[in-house]
Design an enzyme around this catalytic site. Sequence first.
Site, PDB file in Angstrom:
ATOM      1  N   HIS A  82      -6.390  14.001  14.323  1.00  0.00           N
ATOM      2  CA  HIS A  82      -7.719  14.526  14.640  1.00  0.00           C
ATOM      3  C   HIS A  82      -8.667  13.378  14.904  1.00  0.00           C
ATOM      4  O   HIS A  82      -8.685  12.384  14.186  1.00  0.00           O
ATOM      5  CB  HIS A  82      -8.258  15.357  13.464  1.00  0.00           C
ATOM      6  CG  HIS A  82      -9.634  15.872  13.714  1.00  0.00           C
ATOM      7  ND1 HIS A  82      -9.893  16.995  14.464  1.00  0.00           N
ATOM      8  CD2 HIS A  82     -10.853  15.396  13.342  1.00  0.00           C
ATOM      9  CE1 HIS A  82     -11.190  17.204  14.532  1.00  0.00           C
ATOM     10  NE2 HIS A  82     -11.797  16.245  13.872  1.00  0.00           N
ATOM     11  N   ASP A 161     -15.520  28.501   8.238  1.00  0.00           N
ATOM     12  CA  ASP A 161     -16.113  27.287   8.804  1.00  0.00           C
ATOM     13  C   ASP A 161     -16.849  27.603  10.099  1.00  0.00           C
ATOM     14  O   ASP A 161     -17.927  27.074  10.363  1.00  0.00           O
ATOM     15  CB  ASP A 161     -15.041  26.218   9.062  1.00  0.00           C
ATOM     16  CG  ASP A 161     -15.645  25.036   9.801  1.00  0.00           C
ATOM     17  OD1 ASP A 161     -16.537  24.392   9.220  1.00  0.00           O
ATOM     18  OD2 ASP A 161     -15.276  24.796  10.964  1.00  0.00           O
ATOM     19  N   ARG A 168     -25.190  25.930  10.028  1.00  0.00           N
ATOM     20  CA  ARG A 168     -25.657  24.555   9.769  1.00  0.00           C
ATOM     21  C   ARG A 168     -26.321  23.971  11.012  1.00  0.00           C
ATOM     22  O   ARG A 168     -27.296  23.234  10.931  1.00  0.00           O
ATOM     23  CB  ARG A 168     -24.474  23.674   9.343  1.00  0.00           C
ATOM     24  CG  ARG A 168     -24.000  23.962   7.920  1.00  0.00           C
ATOM     25  CD  ARG A 168     -22.638  23.330   7.673  1.00  0.00           C
ATOM     26  NE  ARG A 168     -22.607  21.910   7.938  1.00  0.00           N
ATOM     27  CZ  ARG A 168     -21.564  21.251   8.448  1.00  0.00           C
ATOM     28  NH1 ARG A 168     -20.435  21.887   8.726  1.00  0.00           N
ATOM     29  NH2 ARG A 168     -21.630  19.967   8.661  1.00  0.00           N
ATOM     30  N   SER A 183     -15.601  20.745   6.577  1.00  0.00           N
ATOM     31  CA  SER A 183     -15.504  21.528   7.820  1.00  0.00           C
ATOM     32  C   SER A 183     -14.282  21.074   8.637  1.00  0.00           C
ATOM     33  O   SER A 183     -13.441  21.880   9.045  1.00  0.00           O
ATOM     34  CB  SER A 183     -16.803  21.342   8.617  1.00  0.00           C
ATOM     35  OG  SER A 183     -16.657  21.781   9.932  1.00  0.00           O
ATOM     36  N   LYS A 187     -10.026  23.092   8.835  1.00  0.00           N
ATOM     37  CA  LYS A 187      -9.264  23.483  10.029  1.00  0.00           C
ATOM     38  C   LYS A 187      -7.926  22.752  10.078  1.00  0.00           C
ATOM     39  O   LYS A 187      -6.910  23.311  10.468  1.00  0.00           O
ATOM     40  CB  LYS A 187     -10.097  23.196  11.285  1.00  0.00           C
ATOM     41  CG  LYS A 187     -11.284  24.154  11.406  1.00  0.00           C
ATOM     42  CD  LYS A 187     -12.244  23.768  12.498  1.00  0.00           C
ATOM     43  CE  LYS A 187     -13.142  22.641  12.078  1.00  0.00           C
ATOM     44  NZ  LYS A 187     -14.460  22.552  12.672  1.00  0.00           N
TER      45      LYS A 187
HETATM   46  N1  URA Z   1     -17.071  18.653  13.455  1.00  0.00           N
HETATM   47  C1  URA Z   1     -16.720  19.699  12.688  1.00  0.00           C
HETATM   48  O1  URA Z   1     -15.710  20.357  12.930  1.00  0.00           O
HETATM   49  N2  URA Z   1     -17.520  20.016  11.644  1.00  0.00           N
HETATM   50  C2  URA Z   1     -18.642  19.328  11.326  1.00  0.00           C
HETATM   51  O2  URA Z   1     -19.303  19.665  10.363  1.00  0.00           O
HETATM   52  C3  URA Z   1     -18.999  18.246  12.142  1.00  0.00           C
HETATM   53  C4  URA Z   1     -18.187  17.921  13.207  1.00  0.00           C
END
Ligand code: URA
Length: 434
Positions: A82, A161, A168, A183, A187
Amino acid sequence: MRMYDLIMKKRNRMSLSREEIRFMIQHYTAGFIPDYQMSAMMMAIYFNGMNDEETLQLTMAMAESGDLLDLSAIDGIKVDKHSTGGVGDKTSLALTPMVAACGVPVAKMSGRGLGHTGGTIDKLESFPGFSVSMDTNQFMRQVNDIGIAIMGQTKDLAPADKKLYALRDVTATVDNMSLIASSIMSKKLASGADAIVLDVKTGSGAFMKEEKDAFALAEEMVRIGRGAGRDTRAVISDMDEPLGYAIGNALEVKEAIDTLNGKGPEDFLELCLTLGTSMVLAGKKAESEEEAREMLLEKIENGSALRKLAQFVKAQGGDESLVFESERLPRASMEKTVTAARDGFVSHIDCDEAGICSLILGGGRETKESAIDLSVGLLLSKKVGDMVKQGETLATLYGNDAAALSEAVERYKAACHITEGPVEKRSLIRGMIC
Ligand code: URA
């Protein structure tokens, strides 16, 4: 349990228990806790923070709010990667076939992405016919057959999320370390890989502008991943100027192909080798960094990484002949160059501005609904530290709309700074957690 009490607890700087965090996430996802209460909680977390245990529990609760992909039908250690994202970041396009060619199964869920260029999936759609719509059985079968598959994120991947991130975003509570880390990692954990390699960017084109923040985020995510029982490693890399020379979907695909042909930019190749080394080690296909790096270089030299990309594109319905004839990838109808106004050295390229040029040309999305033009973008000729002569090309911009092209040219001119004296190049790899 009442959400009111949990908000008050966090407001008063107390920590939340596992049960309280799970209650909050489950009830919010199900629609029983209203946005205004969750906004207050996010703001309380923003100001008062979360400890490591709370952050891990929040991540786990969000990961478990939807489907948890079970990849156990795939043989071997599945390693995911990632990136926190940046301008010209086409790393997955070259890295995943390199790693798959080393025998590490790549089962990756990717996104389309808002921003300067598309996400990995948009970029791969530069191969006509390429598709990521498949069910998880097909996905796993393809990884077992050819060692690599990329599918789109299912809507049931960490739905908590998705809902929280949108909240957010409009309540000024995105940039909190625990919230960002949980967050991203929710995932990744839900995607089911055994090992995770993170590329955390730092610099003017990154989410984390300051290096110390990038390190802190990397450490937090590694702590979460390991706490959840996954082999997690991180590379902290520079995003103070665009990665490689290409920005824009098809242009980036071409640069990734050039790299697999052994003709890629030095910085981009270095990043692929560094991340690839961590992935090969996590996949237990090599015993030392040197061995892993050698293996990866060998897969470029003997053409097997390039053939793996072609095999992967074909398996997902794309025209794989373009892997070998990349000059036929989509190309815009017009081009304009930006030239140096004086002799000197490139001292700084405002990375975000370079990305905005790609967006203006039509290469990115401003909203989820925007269409992307795969053919447009920028090809830099000079990077930070390079010497330039007056009139020399700094970058070529490709577009299909004359007004947008002129606007992007003006912005790139302002984004690329030249000074009289020599400039030191920043090192690309800032650190590693392995
Ligand atoms: N990318 C994400 O997936 N979540 C965040 O909070 C910030 C960047």
